[in-house]
Scaffold this motif. Structure first.
Motif, PDB file in Angstrom:
ATOM      1  N   VAL A  95      10.057   8.197   3.259  1.00  0.00           N
ATOM      2  CA  VAL A  95       9.625   8.291   1.864  1.00  0.00           C
ATOM      3  C   VAL A  95       8.144   7.929   1.755  1.00  0.00           C
ATOM      4  O   VAL A  95       7.734   6.845   2.174  1.00  0.00           O
ATOM      5  CB  VAL A  95      10.461   7.362   0.962  1.00  0.00           C
ATOM      6  N   GLY A  96       7.348   8.814   1.195  1.00  0.00           N
ATOM      7  CA  GLY A  96       5.929   8.563   1.000  1.00  0.00           C
ATOM      8  C   GLY A  96       5.660   7.847  -0.316  1.00  0.00           C
ATOM      9  O   GLY A  96       6.574   7.526  -1.074  1.00  0.00           O
ATOM     10  N   GLY A  97       4.390   7.592  -0.600  1.00  0.00           N
ATOM     11  CA  GLY A  97       4.033   6.906  -1.840  1.00  0.00           C
ATOM     12  C   GLY A  97       4.432   5.449  -1.783  1.00  0.00           C
ATOM     13  O   GLY A  97       4.065   4.725  -0.855  1.00  0.00           O
ATOM     14  N   ALA A  98       5.202   4.987  -2.754  1.00  0.00           N
ATOM     15  CA  ALA A  98       5.641   3.588  -2.761  1.00  0.00           C
ATOM     16  C   ALA A  98       6.517   3.270  -1.559  1.00  0.00           C
ATOM     17  O   ALA A  98       6.603   2.119  -1.128  1.00  0.00           O
ATOM     18  CB  ALA A  98       6.397   3.286  -4.053  1.00  0.00           C
ATOM     19  N   SER A 116      11.133   5.632  -7.497  1.00  0.00           N
ATOM     20  CA  SER A 116      10.540   4.579  -6.675  1.00  0.00           C
ATOM     21  C   SER A 116       9.956   3.487  -7.566  1.00  0.00           C
ATOM     22  O   SER A 116       9.870   3.643  -8.791  1.00  0.00           O
ATOM     23  CB  SER A 116       9.457   5.163  -5.757  1.00  0.00           C
ATOM     24  N   SER A 117       9.538   2.391  -6.952  1.00  0.00           N
ATOM     25  CA  SER A 117       9.113   1.220  -7.716  1.00  0.00           C
ATOM     26  C   SER A 117       7.814   1.423  -8.479  1.00  0.00           C
ATOM     27  O   SER A 117       7.480   0.635  -9.361  1.00  0.00           O
ATOM     28  CB  SER A 117       8.961   0.013  -6.785  1.00  0.00           C
ATOM     29  N   ASP A 118       7.067   2.485  -8.155  1.00  0.00           N
ATOM     30  CA  ASP A 118       5.835   2.754  -8.904  1.00  0.00           C
ATOM     31  C   ASP A 118       6.080   3.653 -10.108  1.00  0.00           C
ATOM     32  O   ASP A 118       5.142   4.116 -10.755  1.00  0.00           O
ATOM     33  CB  ASP A 118       4.773   3.382  -7.994  1.00  0.00           C
ATOM     34  N   GLY A 119       7.360   3.903 -10.416  1.00  0.00           N
ATOM     35  CA  GLY A 119       7.716   4.673 -11.601  1.00  0.00           C
ATOM     36  C   GLY A 119       7.762   6.169 -11.400  1.00  0.00           C
ATOM     37  O   GLY A 119       8.046   6.914 -12.352  1.00  0.00           O
ATOM     38  N   LYS A 120       7.511   6.641 -10.178  1.00  0.00           N
ATOM     39  CA  LYS A 120       7.515   8.082  -9.924  1.00  0.00           C
ATOM     40  C   LYS A 120       8.918   8.583  -9.603  1.00  0.00           C
ATOM     41  O   LYS A 120       9.767   7.842  -9.097  1.00  0.00           O
ATOM     42  CB  LYS A 120       6.555   8.418  -8.786  1.00  0.00           C
ATOM     43  N   THR A 121       9.145   9.854  -9.909  1.00  0.00           N
ATOM     44  CA  THR A 121      10.444  10.487  -9.658  1.00  0.00           C
ATOM     45  C   THR A 121      10.240  11.757  -8.853  1.00  0.00           C
ATOM     46  O   THR A 121       9.291  12.508  -9.091  1.00  0.00           O
ATOM     47  CB  THR A 121      11.148  10.822 -10.987  1.00  0.00           C
ATOM     48  N   LEU A 122      11.116  11.979  -7.895  1.00  0.00           N
ATOM     49  CA  LEU A 122      11.067  13.175  -7.050  1.00  0.00           C
ATOM     50  C   LEU A 122      12.430  13.847  -7.080  1.00  0.00           C
ATOM     51  O   LEU A 122      13.454  13.209  -6.835  1.00  0.00           O
ATOM     52  CB  LEU A 122      10.703  12.796  -5.609  1.00  0.00           C
ATOM     53  N   VAL A 176       0.853  -1.184   0.000  1.00  0.00           N
ATOM     54  CA  VAL A 176       0.000   0.000   0.000  1.00  0.00           C
ATOM     55  C   VAL A 176       0.893   1.240   0.000  1.00  0.00           C
ATOM     56  O   VAL A 176       2.090   1.169   0.303  1.00  0.00           O
ATOM     57  CB  VAL A 176      -0.947   0.041   1.224  1.00  0.00           C
ATOM     58  N   LYS A 177       0.314   2.364  -0.326  1.00  0.00           N
ATOM     59  CA  LYS A 177       1.062   3.613  -0.305  1.00  0.00           C
ATOM     60  C   LYS A 177       1.410   3.994   1.137  1.00  0.00           C
ATOM     61  O   LYS A 177       0.627   3.773   2.054  1.00  0.00           O
ATOM     62  CB  LYS A 177       0.251   4.724  -0.958  1.00  0.00           C
ATOM     63  N   CYS A 178       2.584   4.549   1.298  1.00  0.00           N
ATOM     64  CA  CYS A 178       3.031   4.996   2.617  1.00  0.00           C
ATOM     65  C   CYS A 178       2.581   6.438   2.858  1.00  0.00           C
ATOM     66  O   CYS A 178       2.815   7.310   2.009  1.00  0.00           O
ATOM     67  CB  CYS A 178       4.554   4.931   2.715  1.00  0.00           C
ATOM     68  N   LEU A 179       1.948   6.659   3.996  1.00  0.00           N
ATOM     69  CA  LEU A 179       1.533   7.998   4.385  1.00  0.00           C
ATOM     70  C   LEU A 179       2.548   8.543   5.379  1.00  0.00           C
ATOM     71  O   LEU A 179       2.687   8.015   6.489  1.00  0.00           O
ATOM     72  CB  LEU A 179       0.133   7.961   5.010  1.00  0.00           C
ATOM     73  N   ARG A 180       3.285   9.563   4.994  1.00  0.00           N
ATOM     74  CA  ARG A 180       4.349  10.118   5.839  1.00  0.00           C
ATOM     75  C   ARG A 180       4.072  11.576   6.172  1.00  0.00           C
ATOM     76  O   ARG A 180       3.461  12.304   5.370  1.00  0.00           O
ATOM     77  CB  ARG A 180       5.703  10.032   5.120  1.00  0.00           C
ATOM     78  N   GLU A 181       4.529  11.998   7.336  1.00  0.00           N
ATOM     79  CA  GLU A 181       4.442  13.400   7.726  1.00  0.00           C
ATOM     80  C   GLU A 181       5.740  14.097   7.340  1.00  0.00           C
ATOM     81  O   GLU A 181       6.830  13.607   7.613  1.00  0.00           O
ATOM     82  CB  GLU A 181       4.200  13.535   9.229  1.00  0.00           C
ATOM     83  N   GLY A 182       5.628  15.247   6.708  1.00  0.00           N
ATOM     84  CA  GLY A 182       6.815  15.997   6.311  1.00  0.00           C
ATOM     85  C   GLY A 182       7.448  15.423   5.060  1.00  0.00           C
ATOM     86  O   GLY A 182       6.899  14.554   4.377  1.00  0.00           O
ATOM     87  N   GLY A 183       8.638  15.933   4.748  1.00  0.00           N
ATOM     88  CA  GLY A 183       9.303  15.558   3.513  1.00  0.00           C
ATOM     89  C   GLY A 183      10.258  14.394   3.660  1.00  0.00           C
ATOM     90  O   GLY A 183      10.481  13.875   4.760  1.00  0.00           O
ATOM     91  N   VAL A 184      10.835  13.989   2.537  1.00  0.00           N
ATOM     92  CA  VAL A 184      11.858  12.942   2.528  1.00  0.00           C
ATOM     93  C   VAL A 184      13.093  13.463   3.259  1.00  0.00           C
ATOM     94  O   VAL A 184      13.484  14.623   3.103  1.00  0.00           O
ATOM     95  CB  VAL A 184      12.209  12.550   1.082  1.00  0.00           C
ATOM     96  N   ARG A 185      13.719  12.596   4.047  1.00  0.00           N
ATOM     97  CA  ARG A 185      14.882  12.999   4.843  1.00  0.00           C
ATOM     98  C   ARG A 185      16.157  12.419   4.258  1.00  0.00           C
ATOM     99  O   ARG A 185      16.208  11.249   3.878  1.00  0.00           O
ATOM    100  CB  ARG A 185      14.702  12.543   6.295  1.00  0.00           C
TER     101      ARG A 185
END
Length: 257
Positions: free
Chosen positions: A182-185, A228-234, A156-165
């Motif tokens: 890391v949120g999303g994947a 990430s593994s779902d094909g998204k880029t940040l 499932v998608k990860c729900l995170r508070e704040g940004g990537v560290r």
């Protein structure tokens, strides 16, 4: 008319289904439900430090005890680190807590025991799909007396508070970064780094979610591009300032859900 015992056995699946509740994570599912097994360990505060993904203090990084150690078949040599899994107990009406599920983050590796067969004690041996949970998480879906339980799981998608560290470390020409929250994947499949003196450079997975490059990155602001593994880029531009220091953590943007 059927005997009472036979009627009870015929109605048992319906009674069990009546206790199931739709998951609130359905809209964030990244995979279908799959079978596996789960066991637990009696966690103490020291167990929240370390792990094969490199996250270190799990409380500090926001994971707490909602974590899991994955068997060889699932861990994928660290590629699964940071991913989120919804887990529910199935098939055992005696020990399962009906209608419950938990979401845990992959932060550790359940090592195989090749001295035992995969179907007779080697729970985390290939090709088994096994989840090793802290007892605090296990008891949210089953009674501790269950020991090893059949479960179902899905990404499932990860729900995170704040940004990537980005936690930077290393020495001179050896630079490492631990990527967490890391949120999303939730996982990271590739990393690129860029300073002001060089273009985008690919980093290698050192272990878990610790990435490295043999390059002197000192004295310049640093940008990171994550996939990430779902094909998204940040891309987080200049997330690490020019005067960065080893041992410090810097927060960038977050994946959009």
């Amino acid at each position: 008319m059927a005997p009472p015992l036979l009627l009870f056995l015929l109605l048992l699946p319906a009674l069990a289904a009546g206790h199931q509740h739709p998951s609130s994570y359905g809209s964030s599912a990244l995979s279908e439900w799959r079978p596996a097994k789960a066991s637990y360990y009696a966690a103490d505060p020291e167990d929240a430090i370390g792990g094969a993904c490199g996250f270190g203090d799990l409380g500090k990084h926001g994971y707490g005890m909602a974590t899991v150690g994955l068997s060889t078949a699932l861990f994928e040599r660290g590629a699964a680190c940071g991913g989120c899994y919804e887990v529910k107990c199935v098939e055992d009406l005696k020990y399962c807590l009906p209608g419950t599920s938990i979401v845990v983050t992959a932060t550790n590796f359940c090592a195989p025991n090749y001295g035992l067969p995969a179907d007779a004690g080697g729970h985390c041996n290939p090709p088994n799909h096994h989840f090793l949970l802290p007892i605090q998480s296990f008891e949210k879906i089953a009674l501790w007396k269950a020991g090893i339980m059949p479960i179902q799981y899905r990404r499932v998608k990860c729900l995170r508070e704040g940004g990537v560290r980005f936690s930077v470390n290393g020495r001179h020409f050896f630079f490492t970064v631990l990527i967490s929250n890391v949120g999303g994947a939730g996982d990271v499949t590739s990393v690129k780094i860029k300073g002001t003196e060089l273009g985008w450079l690919s980093m290698g997975r050192n272990w878990g979610q610790v990435w490295h490059i043999n390059c002197d990155m000192r004295g310049q602001p640093l940008s990171f591009e994550l996939s990430s593994s779902d094909g998204k880029t940040l891309t987080s531009f200049n997330v690490v300032p020019k005067d960065w220091e080893y041992g410090k953590t810097y927060t960038g943007k977050q994946f959009l859900l």
